[in-house]
Scaffold this motif. Structure first.
Motif, PDB file in Angstrom:
ATOM      1  N   GLU A 177       8.801  -2.657   3.135  1.00  0.00           N
ATOM      2  CA  GLU A 177       8.473  -3.448   4.329  1.00  0.00           C
ATOM      3  C   GLU A 177       8.187  -4.907   3.949  1.00  0.00           C
ATOM      4  OE1 GLU A 177       5.293  -1.969   6.828  1.00  0.00           O
ATOM      5  OE2 GLU A 177       5.336  -3.798   8.024  1.00  0.00           O
ATOM      6  N   ASP A 204      16.128   5.943  -6.546  1.00  0.00           N
ATOM      7  CA  ASP A 204      15.072   6.925  -6.363  1.00  0.00           C
ATOM      8  C   ASP A 204      14.513   7.351  -7.717  1.00  0.00           C
ATOM      9  OD1 ASP A 204      15.728   6.995  -3.592  1.00  0.00           O
ATOM     10  OD2 ASP A 204      17.356   8.395  -4.032  1.00  0.00           O
ATOM     11  N   VAL A 205      13.374   7.989  -7.651  1.00  0.00           N
ATOM     12  CA  VAL A 205      12.870   8.690  -8.829  1.00  0.00           C
ATOM     13  C   VAL A 205      12.798  10.177  -8.487  1.00  0.00           C
ATOM     14  CG1 VAL A 205      11.571   6.735  -9.734  1.00  0.00           C
ATOM     15  CG2 VAL A 205      10.445   8.318  -8.154  1.00  0.00           C
ATOM     16  N   HIS A 206      12.815  10.983  -9.540  1.00  0.00           N
ATOM     17  CA  HIS A 206      12.691  12.422  -9.342  1.00  0.00           C
ATOM     18  C   HIS A 206      11.267  12.770  -8.891  1.00  0.00           C
ATOM     19  CE1 HIS A 206      16.599  13.693 -10.867  1.00  0.00           C
ATOM     20  NE2 HIS A 206      16.477  12.825 -11.849  1.00  0.00           N
ATOM     21  N   SER A 247       2.727   4.848   0.864  1.00  0.00           N
ATOM     22  CA  SER A 247       3.592   5.241   1.985  1.00  0.00           C
ATOM     23  C   SER A 247       2.861   6.118   2.997  1.00  0.00           C
ATOM     24  CB  SER A 247       4.813   6.000   1.460  1.00  0.00           C
ATOM     25  OG  SER A 247       5.643   5.143   0.737  1.00  0.00           O
ATOM     26  N   GLN A 258      14.490  12.143   5.495  1.00  0.00           N
ATOM     27  CA  GLN A 258      13.100  12.348   5.110  1.00  0.00           C
ATOM     28  C   GLN A 258      12.765  13.843   5.036  1.00  0.00           C
ATOM     29  OE1 GLN A 258      10.600  10.832   3.915  1.00  0.00           O
ATOM     30  NE2 GLN A 258       9.057  12.434   4.258  1.00  0.00           N
ATOM     31  N   GLU A 259      13.305  14.583   5.990  1.00  0.00           N
ATOM     32  CA  GLU A 259      12.971  16.009   6.052  1.00  0.00           C
ATOM     33  C   GLU A 259      13.892  16.866   5.185  1.00  0.00           C
ATOM     34  OE1 GLU A 259      12.283  17.501  10.033  1.00  0.00           O
ATOM     35  OE2 GLU A 259      11.759  15.491  10.715  1.00  0.00           O
ATOM     36  N   HIS A 260      14.922  16.246   4.614  1.00  0.00           N
ATOM     37  CA  HIS A 260      15.883  17.032   3.833  1.00  0.00           C
ATOM     38  C   HIS A 260      16.153  16.383   2.474  1.00  0.00           C
ATOM     39  CE1 HIS A 260      16.834  19.944   6.994  1.00  0.00           C
ATOM     40  NE2 HIS A 260      16.557  18.931   7.810  1.00  0.00           N
ATOM     41  N   PRO A 261      15.171  16.420   1.607  1.00  0.00           N
ATOM     42  CA  PRO A 261      15.393  15.825   0.280  1.00  0.00           C
ATOM     43  C   PRO A 261      16.446  16.564  -0.540  1.00  0.00           C
ATOM     44  CG  PRO A 261      13.259  16.947   0.393  1.00  0.00           C
ATOM     45  CD  PRO A 261      13.801  16.914   1.789  1.00  0.00           C
ATOM     46  N   LEU A 301      19.500  12.699  -4.729  1.00  0.00           N
ATOM     47  CA  LEU A 301      18.944  11.387  -5.048  1.00  0.00           C
ATOM     48  C   LEU A 301      20.028  10.450  -5.558  1.00  0.00           C
ATOM     49  CD1 LEU A 301      15.758  12.745  -6.836  1.00  0.00           C
ATOM     50  CD2 LEU A 301      15.949  11.972  -4.466  1.00  0.00           C
ATOM     51  N   LYS A 336       1.731   5.009   6.675  1.00  0.00           N
ATOM     52  CA  LYS A 336       2.241   3.656   6.970  1.00  0.00           C
ATOM     53  C   LYS A 336       2.953   3.656   8.332  1.00  0.00           C
ATOM     54  CE  LYS A 336       3.970   1.129   3.650  1.00  0.00           C
ATOM     55  NZ  LYS A 336       3.834  -0.282   3.399  1.00  0.00           N
ATOM     56  N   ARG A 395      16.623   6.491  -0.663  1.00  0.00           N
ATOM     57  CA  ARG A 395      15.342   6.691   0.017  1.00  0.00           C
ATOM     58  C   ARG A 395      14.477   5.428  -0.062  1.00  0.00           C
ATOM     59  NH1 ARG A 395      14.495  11.895   1.148  1.00  0.00           N
ATOM     60  NH2 ARG A 395      12.259  11.533   1.242  1.00  0.00           N
ATOM     61  N   GLY A 411       0.812  -1.212   0.000  1.00  0.00           N
ATOM     62  CA  GLY A 411       0.000   0.000   0.000  1.00  0.00           C
ATOM     63  C   GLY A 411       0.839   1.252   0.000  1.00  0.00           C
ATOM     64  N   ARG A 440       7.949  13.704   0.399  1.00  0.00           N
ATOM     65  CA  ARG A 440       9.318  14.091   0.727  1.00  0.00           C
ATOM     66  C   ARG A 440       9.341  15.451   1.425  1.00  0.00           C
ATOM     67  NH1 ARG A 440      12.211  12.600  -5.054  1.00  0.00           N
ATOM     68  NH2 ARG A 440      12.147  10.340  -4.761  1.00  0.00           N
ATOM     69  N   GLY A 441      10.142  15.507   2.456  1.00  0.00           N
ATOM     70  CA  GLY A 441      10.305  16.779   3.158  1.00  0.00           C
ATOM     71  C   GLY A 441       9.434  16.889   4.386  1.00  0.00           C
ATOM     72  N   LEU A 457      12.251   5.104   2.725  1.00  0.00           N
ATOM     73  CA  LEU A 457      11.373   6.258   2.935  1.00  0.00           C
ATOM     74  C   LEU A 457      10.311   6.392   1.850  1.00  0.00           C
ATOM     75  CD1 LEU A 457      14.186   8.779   3.921  1.00  0.00           C
ATOM     76  CD2 LEU A 457      12.448   7.838   5.456  1.00  0.00           C
ATOM     77  N   ASP A 458      10.671   6.101   0.618  1.00  0.00           N
ATOM     78  CA  ASP A 458       9.776   6.377  -0.506  1.00  0.00           C
ATOM     79  C   ASP A 458       9.123   5.140  -1.104  1.00  0.00           C
ATOM     80  OD1 ASP A 458      10.518   8.985  -0.252  1.00  0.00           O
ATOM     81  OD2 ASP A 458      11.612   9.130  -2.142  1.00  0.00           O
ATOM     82  N   VAL A 459       9.712   3.967  -0.904  1.00  0.00           N
ATOM     83  CA  VAL A 459       9.240   2.777  -1.627  1.00  0.00           C
ATOM     84  C   VAL A 459       8.292   1.986  -0.727  1.00  0.00           C
ATOM     85  CG1 VAL A 459       9.942   0.708  -2.872  1.00  0.00           C
ATOM     86  CG2 VAL A 459      11.443   2.716  -2.832  1.00  0.00           C
ATOM     87  N   PRO A 460       6.995   1.975  -1.037  1.00  0.00           N
ATOM     88  CA  PRO A 460       6.023   1.361  -0.127  1.00  0.00           C
ATOM     89  C   PRO A 460       6.270  -0.126   0.095  1.00  0.00           C
ATOM     90  CG  PRO A 460       4.909   2.670  -1.814  1.00  0.00           C
ATOM     91  CD  PRO A 460       6.350   2.582  -2.203  1.00  0.00           C
TER      92      PRO A 460
END
Lengths: 105, 764
Positions: free
Chosen positions: B406, B434-436, A44, B423-426, B430, A47, B397, A42, A68-69, B400-403
């Motif tokens: 897990e 990652d993807v843009h 992000s 996560q807070e500082h992209p 990359l 999650k 990432r 599912g 992001r961010g 962080l980014d890839v669902p």
């Protein structure tokens, strides 16, 4: 994204997951793996993740923002002293998310 | 700060740093660039990294202080990172006093409606004077003209542009009356007609700017407080500037004009992106030659509006690759100023070091491989630090980014201080995983920025249960074992190997790899093959090695390209026709699809991955072969590696197996194989020709690690573990275990000068 819908019939797999956690067994039945795939896949956004309070010792529960961010949000009221404990707690939370019911075995 | 019902965790990383290089020899200087978000002063010291795992069940973290005065304490200062690519042409008299002009380009926007995005501008950020053609907040084309910030006029087309469709976009201004127009015109090749093919709106500038001193920019505009702002996301082709008002047909005709045939009297400049694709220049084809520069490496060698099914390689049909893909999150060089320089002392032993910057509880490690002197004595063994693979994963990432992460790790993701920070500082940039922001693939990855996950003490996401280490820190399990063995070794890096080739290796008897040496350039692979074929001994102590082909930029330091064409385990698929590296023109993708499978070099190749638990190997009858007796000396166990810090076993995370069809030598001994993995492990896409059930670790026989040994004709030999988790088992129980013993047996025999006999060779 899984199309599988977790239902009352999957309680047998919830029980298996608890047994496997307690036994340290990572080999799950296909039925349990399907339930886990549905729970763990599912988007992000929203999650559940663990936030490390002390490496290898203590964790809190968090939720990813999906953007992001943005910061990862801490879910109050959940502190763990073992990964096994965290896995079972999140399994139960997700069971409720997917079925609307509180898991009782 | 509360957010919703929850809270956020205050876990800032307050010191960041990077160096201008990852390796150096004694006498060479390394520049350290740091940024402090809080600390007003920091200290710095040089340490040798012995073992970076902080798991209480691991062998124990160890760094050794080095008695070198780096100076300091140093003044902390904030050095920002500005992402986003664009083109810039320095101010020129030809741009001055253009009170009548046409500016146009072909564009293929990818994120219209997500913030203002400049297409072409010439604007003084301090006064606001100049012009700008841009997509506004609504994704509508807008043209603004300003004599100053207070006297500005604009006109827009009112209809938002569609994403991923080609348009001609135009702005005209004519003096003395100040008539201004803006036009969007849908261009082929999309097969369906556009709802609104052409739209033009006109307006009147209340004042026409004159005497503006500003560069001309493409895909962003200059900003007062940073280099640029309002970055465009998407592809852009042939930005042009004319000193007259052109008709729509005239502009379309000029879009078609090829390079070198632009003898148009009114032409000020036209930049043809099909020229010099490997460079970071934008070439003007007008007689003025107003070439510009490209900042932060926008993606080149991508299809433009003439790309079609007949175009496969930009070297053969560059005219079909006349576009550049700009992204607001592109980053090549953070461009920080140097805080201090470190000269590598003469006599410092070769090894893996780091400059540790610290203030109170904050610290950041800048890794540095110290090579032996170029003409000095060498150790018999060299550890090849896989810095290209570190760059490929830099600030990844995945967690962080890839669902699905897990699912493939089979357990909850754990986010530590560094994950929360990333996560807070992209803007940290990359990598190939990652993807843009617009969903397109990341083709370039640079080390000229702080790389948070290339430090000791870092816990990863894909390292399995236990220590959960990945890449840089996982490799310290091998370095710690080398230290434990007491064998002298040098450390060299991928970048050195790419640059120096075989000459870097030829004085060594043994070269050892890291745990996951996945990315190699052709020059690196050439050098390793030559080393092995000339009698060198090669210990491949990892999994999924020699998988992707990369290209180093021919002139820009510290950046690699990888397009992941065709197939393979990857975060994205490049578009058709974009399989060739823009840096070099090389065909990209798997080495296996480039005719050089890893099996040829190391006997095994990637077959599966899974990141929950690892498995042991079971010895085969071949392990009893006299040729392999030295490997198992003192080891009687049938089951090898039923323990470890990377998933609890020696075979895991990413697995390699033999395949004679892919080049595993016929005489290779398969010494041991893993037998059973969880169903989190699946076959690789390149091996799945016809998807059928049964592709998981409990069913598919191909999903295993094969431990392999073979001799080479020059008296050399190769030992391969085919598993990333092997290193984690070496470090188990303070390196006192049979996995470490097997590896030490191999190392000591490989160091010995006696040549290996090639099976079947006839003695003269």
């Amino acid at each position: 994204m899984s199309r599988y819908r977790i239902s009352e019939a999957d309680k047998v797999y919830a029980a298996e997951f608890k047994r496997n956690l307690d036994a340290g067994d990572w080999f799950h039945s296909p039925g349990l793996q399907r339930v886990l795939n549905a729970m763990r896949g599912g988007p992000s956004a929203g999650k559940y993740v663990l936030v490390v309070d002390e490496p290898f010792r203590r964790w809190s529960l968090g939720k990813t923002p999906g953007k992001r961010g943005d910061p990862i949000e801490i879910v109050p009221g959940h502190r763990f002293h073992s990964l096994k404990e965290a896995e079972w707690e999140v399994f139960k939370l997700r069971w409720r998310q997917h079925t609307g019911e509180t898991l009782s075995l | 700060m509360p957010k919703g019902a929850g809270q956020q965790r205050e876990m800032r990383v307050r010191i960041l740093a990077y160096a201008d290089r990852l390796s150096a020899r004694p006498g060479e200087a390394v520049e350290i660039k740091a940024s402090c978000d809080g600390p007003v002063r920091y200290e710095a010291e040089l340490v040798r990294i012995v073992q970076g795992d902080i798991n209480p069940d691991g062998p124990g973290y160890r760094e050794d202080a080095v008695d070198v005065d780096l100076g300091g304490p140093f003044e902390g200062r904030l050095q920002p990172i500005h992402t986003g690519s664009y083109g810039i042409v320095e101010d020129n008299e030809a741009f001055r006093d253009l009170s009548t002009f046409t500016a146009f380009a072909a564009i293929w926007p990818t994120m219209p409606g997500e913030g203002p995005q400049t297409i072409i501008a010439r604007r003084d950020p301090h006064t606001g004077a100049g012009f700008e053609l841009f997509l506004n907040d609504s994704g509508v084309l807008e043209f603004s003209v300003a004599a100053s910030a207070a006297v500005a006029s604009s006109v827009s087309t009112e209809v938002p542009l569609q994403a991923q469709r080609w348009y001609l976009v135009v702005a005209t201004l004519s003096a003395p009356d100040g008539r201004m127009t803006v036009t969007q015109h849908r261009l082929p090749p999309h097969p369906l007609p556009a709802p609104v093919a052409t739209m033009t709106r006109e307006g009147w500038a209340s004042a026409v700017p004159t005497d503006v001193a500003a560069p001309l920019t493409v895909a962003a505009r200059p900003a007062a407080d940073r280099p640029a702002e309002r970055h465009f996301n998407g592809r852009l082709e042939r930005p042009s500037l004319y000193a007259s008002v052109l008709s729509l047909d005239g502009m379309i005709a000029r879009l078609e004009v090829g390079s070198g045939s632009t003898g148009d009297d009114d032409l000020v400049a036209a930049w043809d992106f099909s020229i010099d694709i490997s460079s970071h220049r934008m070439v003007d084809v007008s007689h003025r030659r107003l070439d510009g520069g490209l900042v932060n490496l926008p993606t080149r060698g991508v299809t433009g509006r003439h790309g079609n099914a007949d175009a496969f390689c930009w070297r053969q049909t560059p005219e079909r690759y006349a576009a550049i893909h700009f992204h607001d999150d592109d980053l090549y060089d953070a461009g920080w100023e140097t805080d201090f320089a470190l000269e590598i002392p003469n006599g410092l032993r070769s090894g893996l070091y780091a400059v540790r910057l610290h203030a109170d509880d904050d610290e950041f490690y800048v890794p540095l491989a110290v090579l032996p002197p170029r003409d000095g004595p060498k150790a018999a063994a060299a550890f090849l630090l896989p810095t290209a693979s570190y760059m490929a994963y830099a600030n990844n990432r995945i967690a962080l980014d890839v669902p699905e992460t897990e699912i493939v790790i089979g357990r909850l993701l754990e986010h530590n201080k560094h994950n929360l920070f990333m996560q807070e500082h992209p803007e940290l940039g990359l990598c190939f995983y990652d993807v843009h922001n617009d969903g397109s693939g990341v083709f370039y990855s640079s080390r000229l920025r702080p790389v948070v996950d290339m430090q000791p003490k870092i816990v990863g996401a894909l390292g399995g249960t236990g220590s959960n280490l990945w890449q840089f820190n996982a490799d310290t399990h091998i370095l710690g074992w080398l230290e434990h063995c007491g064998e002298r070794f040098d450390v060299i890096t991928d970048e050195d190997l790419h640059r120096e080739g075989l000459s870097l290796l030829e004085n060594y008897r043994v070269v050892l790899t890291g745990s996951h040496p996945e990315y190699h350039s052709a020059a690196m692979l050439d050098a390793l093959e030559a080393f092995v074929h000339r009698g060198g001994r090669f210990m491949y102590l990892g999994g999924n090695g020699f998988y992707w082909r990369i290209s180093f930029h021919p002139t820009l330091p510290g950046v690699i390209e990888c397009r992941k064409s065709e197939v393979g385990i990857r975060a994205f698929a490049p578009l058709p026709g974009e399989f060739f590296a823009s840096f070099t023109g090389e065909y990209t993708g798997l080495w296996r699809r480039n005719g050089r499978p890893p099996n040829r070099l190391v006997g095994v190749g990637m077959v599966s991955q899974g990141f929950d638990v690892s498995a042991p190997y079971r010895r085969t009858q071949a392990s009893r072969d006299a040729r392999a007796a030295f490997i198992f000396e003192g080891v009687d166990d049938e089951i090898i590696g039923d323990f470890g810090l990377s998933g609890g076993g020696a075979a895991g995370l990413e697995l390699d197996a033999v395949d004679h069809a892919l080049g595993t030598p016929e005489h290779a001994l398969v010494l041991a194989s893993s037998e059973r993995h969880t169903d989190v492990y699946l076959m690789t896409p390149e091996d799945i020709l016809d998807p059928v059930p049964g592709l998981g670790g409990t069913e598919a026989d191909i999903i295993r690690s094969d431990m392999v040994f073979f001799e080479t004709p020059g008296g050399g030999a190769v030992f391969s573990t085919g598993s990333i988790a092997w290193a984690g088992s070496m470090a188990w129980n303070g390196y006192n275990n049979h996995v470490a013993a097997i590896t030490a047996n191999v190392l000591r025999r490989f160091i010995a000068p006696e040549p290996f006999s090639f099976p079947g060779a006839t003695a003269e």
